[in-house]
Design an enzyme around this catalytic site. Structure first.
Site, PDB file in Angstrom:
ATOM      1  N   GLY A  39       0.740  -1.251   0.000  1.00 22.47           N
ATOM      2  CA  GLY A  39       0.000   0.000   0.000  1.00 22.47           C
ATOM      3  C   GLY A  39       0.772   1.305   0.000  1.00 22.47           C
ATOM      4  N   GLY A  75       2.753   2.478  -2.339  1.00 21.17           N
ATOM      5  CA  GLY A  75       3.065   2.954  -3.700  1.00 21.17           C
ATOM      6  C   GLY A  75       2.330   4.237  -4.069  1.00 21.17           C
ATOM      7  N   SER A  76       3.010   5.060  -4.864  1.00 19.59           N
ATOM      8  CA  SER A  76       2.449   6.367  -5.227  1.00 19.59           C
ATOM      9  C   SER A  76       1.178   6.248  -6.061  1.00 19.59           C
ATOM     10  CB  SER A  76       3.497   7.182  -5.990  1.00 19.59           C
ATOM     11  OG  SER A  76       3.942   6.455  -7.117  1.00 19.59           O
ATOM     12  N   CYS A  83      -0.890   3.602  -5.729  1.00 21.55           N
ATOM     13  CA  CYS A  83      -1.605   2.501  -5.097  1.00 21.55           C
ATOM     14  C   CYS A  83      -2.837   2.987  -4.327  1.00 21.55           C
ATOM     15  CB  CYS A  83      -0.630   1.821  -4.129  1.00 21.55           C
ATOM     16  SG  CYS A  83      -1.393   0.522  -3.196  1.00 21.55           S
ATOM     17  N   TYR A 118       2.271   6.857 -16.067  1.00 19.91           N
ATOM     18  CA  TYR A 118       2.717   5.956 -14.996  1.00 19.91           C
ATOM     19  C   TYR A 118       1.461   5.361 -14.370  1.00 19.91           C
ATOM     20  CZ  TYR A 118       4.737   4.321 -10.585  1.00 19.91           C
ATOM     21  OH  TYR A 118       5.119   3.543  -9.527  1.00 19.91           O
ATOM     22  N   ARG A 160      -1.751 -10.646 -10.131  1.00 21.77           N
ATOM     23  CA  ARG A 160      -1.088  -9.962  -9.001  1.00 21.77           C
ATOM     24  C   ARG A 160      -2.104  -9.521  -7.952  1.00 21.77           C
ATOM     25  NH1 ARG A 160       1.448  -5.163  -6.847  1.00 21.77           N
ATOM     26  NH2 ARG A 160       3.631  -5.638  -6.451  1.00 21.77           N
ATOM     27  N   GLU A 178      -6.926  -1.464  -7.744  1.00 20.85           N
ATOM     28  CA  GLU A 178      -6.169  -1.129  -6.524  1.00 20.85           C
ATOM     29  C   GLU A 178      -5.052  -0.155  -6.854  1.00 20.85           C
ATOM     30  OE1 GLU A 178      -5.172  -4.292  -3.763  1.00 20.85           O
ATOM     31  OE2 GLU A 178      -6.788  -5.515  -4.582  1.00 20.85           O
ATOM     32  N   GLU A 227       8.786  22.309   9.060  1.00 20.56           N
ATOM     33  CA  GLU A 227      10.051  23.023   9.231  1.00 20.56           C
ATOM     34  C   GLU A 227      11.148  22.428   8.336  1.00 20.56           C
ATOM     35  OE1 GLU A 227      12.251  24.108  13.312  1.00 20.56           O
ATOM     36  OE2 GLU A 227      12.558  22.053  12.633  1.00 20.56           O
ATOM     37  N   SER A 228      10.999  21.126   8.037  1.00 22.18           N
ATOM     38  CA  SER A 228      12.029  20.446   7.242  1.00 22.18           C
ATOM     39  C   SER A 228      12.021  20.870   5.781  1.00 22.18           C
ATOM     40  CB  SER A 228      11.815  18.930   7.293  1.00 22.18           C
ATOM     41  OG  SER A 228      11.748  18.492   8.621  1.00 22.18           O
TER      42      SER A 228
HETATM   43  P1  IMP Z   1       6.211   3.829  -5.985  1.00 21.21           P
HETATM   44  O1  IMP Z   1       7.691   3.736  -6.088  1.00 21.21           O
HETATM   45  O2  IMP Z   1       5.786   4.562  -4.739  1.00 21.21           O
HETATM   46  O3  IMP Z   1       5.591   4.449  -7.193  1.00 21.21           O
HETATM   47  O4  IMP Z   1       5.646   2.345  -5.791  1.00 21.21           O
HETATM   48  C1  IMP Z   1       5.948   1.306  -6.696  1.00 21.21           C
HETATM   49  C2  IMP Z   1       5.424   0.004  -6.135  1.00 21.21           C
HETATM   50  O5  IMP Z   1       4.008   0.041  -5.990  1.00 21.21           O
HETATM   51  C3  IMP Z   1       5.639  -1.204  -7.026  1.00 21.21           C
HETATM   52  O6  IMP Z   1       6.931  -1.731  -6.963  1.00 21.21           O
HETATM   53  C4  IMP Z   1       4.590  -2.193  -6.532  1.00 21.21           C
HETATM   54  O7  IMP Z   1       4.990  -2.937  -5.425  1.00 21.21           O
HETATM   55  C5  IMP Z   1       3.470  -1.284  -6.095  1.00 21.21           C
HETATM   56  N1  IMP Z   1       2.384  -1.227  -7.077  1.00 21.21           N
HETATM   57  C6  IMP Z   1       2.459  -1.232  -8.428  1.00 21.21           C
HETATM   58  N2  IMP Z   1       1.245  -1.102  -8.987  1.00 21.21           N
HETATM   59  C7  IMP Z   1       0.379  -1.031  -7.969  1.00 21.21           C
HETATM   60  C8  IMP Z   1      -1.050  -0.905  -7.896  1.00 21.21           C
HETATM   61  O8  IMP Z   1      -1.756  -0.770  -8.889  1.00 21.21           O
HETATM   62  N3  IMP Z   1      -1.579  -0.929  -6.652  1.00 21.21           N
HETATM   63  C9  IMP Z   1      -0.822  -1.074  -5.529  1.00 21.21           C
HETATM   64  N4  IMP Z   1       0.501  -1.134  -5.540  1.00 21.21           N
HETATM   65  C10 IMP Z   1       1.100  -1.132  -6.750  1.00 21.21           C
END
Ligand code: IMP
Length: 495
Positions: A314, A316-317, A319, A399, A417, A430, A484-485
């Site tokens: 959870g 991930g950017s 996600c 992306y 997955r 997701e 502050e950072s």
């Molecule tokens: P980021 O570096 O924060 O963009 O996260 C990348 C990681 O998010 C990937 O290596 C996966 O483990 C995870 N991820 C990829 N696609 C999805 C998604 O659709 N949902 C949730 N997690 C994902």
């Protein structure tokens, strides 16, 4: 007040708190380590080394061969995504392995019974540009070496027998099949030879080193390149949690160094089954399994024989898993908990996802990770798959999450997955699909990440990753502390 890693996380655990990157910072200490001296070598899995602890995500908008090549050349590693067909994935793996091509596996050989003319016409037919060929007898055993010199000295006599023109085997310096690139270079230099055939015990040619390729490989910043024993770039590939995994591994064959069993729920019956199947069939291949975020899952995977574990459910950017399902532990606590649970097992943990600011890499490692996997940081670069387009006047690339609606529509592996049954017509996404700014070459992005990590380690006095992973002191910060950072009370005109 800063606390040792273990005291810090014990206290947060007692409070029932789980923390992520912006909740913590690292305490500085007297440092005798300069940024240049910092040693960033680490491991992705038991046997797969990293020159820098950075790995590109197995996503269809992040890692195919171009990204994997760039990452390995910078000392890291790329994981080829599983949205490709087995044939396409094998082709991408081959491209990575052929990028430096210091060793030629199964080189083209010719029979000693031919003439030079026979060989030249075959070269024309197959459009071969090189003229170095091991020569074999009828049983395929090495009997001599034919090179460009032999063609030149024949003065165009195409009727000359190969046997008469070649250097016979007893005058050729050869090596054994386990000769790595550095050894090959040393032997070639010692004997003044431009070619080194590698022979099996029964005298068959298994591979060939050619000096120009070896020199190109060694001279191209080799101390940074992440190479296998034959001098080829290292590469990883993701596979889904079903029998299809074996078909993919077989298709990639010798062009693969480590496999990643990729699931949104790595502590599942299917993930364990895939791990067992792969380990039973390929006991020497390192298998990394993910993703998980709890100590029990880490112990179970390590006990089941995983060579590496990927943590992150959870963060991930792109996600939305945590929002849609309410599960998952904030990443810094998740990494610490998993690392702690399998301490002493020798199984490295890769912190996957959630790297927003460059300093987060250092925080993930200080929490105990041996490497960090990134999608969003590397998406939008030249090497990421996809076209540059224009959006609201800015240059962007796509992306998307592998669990986004469009990725699940496009790829069986994505559905797998996220545990989506192929009969489900409207799966719950997701992940999201997004635009990220076009960032140019990935080298620039990764070099900045490396410099940020070096600086961080120098600030806290960590000479190497192992020290940083185990001895760094943590501070809990408040929202005011984070505000502050960042730059504040100014109008930023350049970052
Ligand atoms: P980021 O570096 O924060 O963009 O996260 C990348 C990681 O998010 C990937 O290596 C996966 O483990 C995870 N991820 C990829 N696609 C999805 C998604 O659709 N949902 C949730 N997690 C994902």
């Amino acid at each position: 007040m800063s606390l040792s890693r273990d005291e810090f996380f014990a206290s947060t655990e007692r409070q029932g708190l789980a923390l992520t990157f912006d909740d913590v910072r690292l305490a500085t200490a007297q440092s005798k380590v300069s940024t240049r001296e910092v040693d960033l070598t680490s491991y992705f899995s038991r046997n797969i080394k990293l020159g820098v602890p950075l790995v590109s995500a197995a996503m269809d908008t992040v890692t195919t061969a171009d990204m994997a090549i760039a990452m390995a050349k910078l000392g890291g590693l790329g994981v080829l995504h599983a949205g490709l067909t087995p044939e396409q994935q094998a082709k991408e793996a081959r491209r990575v392995k052929h990028e430096l091509n210091a060793v030629i596996k199964d080189p083209i050989t010719f029979s000693a019974e031919l003439t030079l003319g026979d060989i030249l016409s075959e070269c024309d037919r197959r459009q071969l540009k090189f003229r170095t060929f091991p020569i074999t007898d009828n049983d395929g055993r090495f009997v001599g070496l034919l090179t460009q010199n032999d063609f030149d000295f024949s003065l165009g006599n195409s009727a000359l027998a190969v046997e008469a023109a070649m250097t016979p085997a007893h005058d050729v310096v050869t090596g054994t099949p386990d000769t790595n690139m550095h050894k090959a270079f040393a032997v070639m230099r010692e004997h003044g030879k431009k070619t080194l055939p590698l022979l099996t015990e029964d005298g068959k040619v298994s591979a060939l080193y050619v000096l120009s390729d070896v020199v190109r490989s060694l001279a191209g910043n080799p101390e940074r390149h992440n190479l296998d024993d034959s001098g080829r770039l290292l590469v990883a590939a993701a596979v889904p949690t079903d029998e299809g995994a074996l078909e993919r591994i077989e298709a990639m064959g010798d062009y693969l160094d480590v496999i990643v069993v990729d699931s949104a729920q790595g502590d599942s019956y299917f993930a364990f089954q895939a791990l067992r199947l792969i380990k039973d069939t390929y006991p020497d291949l390192d298998v990394v399994v993910g993703n998980i975020s709890s100590s029990e899952s880490a112990v179970a995977l390590a006990d089941a024989g995983a060579d590496g574990i990927k943590v992150g459910q959870g963060p991930g950017s792109i996600c939305t898993t945590r929002i849609e399902t309410g599960i998952g532990s904030p990443q810094v606590s998740a990494v610490y908990e998993c690392v702690q649970a399998i301490k002493g097992s020798g199984v490295p943990i890769c912190a996957d996802g959630g790297i927003v600011n460059r300093g987060d890499v250092s925080l993930a490692i200080a929490a105990g990770a041996s490497s960090v996997m990134m999608g969003g940081q590397l998406a939008g670069t030249k090497e990421a798959p996809g076209e540059v387009t224009s959006h609201n006047g800015a240059m962007v690339k796509l992306y998307r999450g592998m669990g986004s609606a469009s990725a699940m529509r496009d790829s069986e592996a994505s559905r797998k997955r996220y545990g989506v049954d192929s009969s489900t017509s409207t799966p719950l996404p997701e992940g999201v699909e997004s635009y990220v700014p076009y960032k140019g070459p990935v080298d620039d992005v990764v070099n900045q990440l490396i410099m940020a990590l070096r600086k961080s380690m120098s600030y806290v006095g960590s000479p190497d990753i192992e020290t940083h992973r185990t001895e760094t002191r943590f501070l809990r910060v408040t929202n005011a502390g984070m505000a502050e950072s960042r730059p504040h009370d100014v109008t930023v005109i350049q970052r």
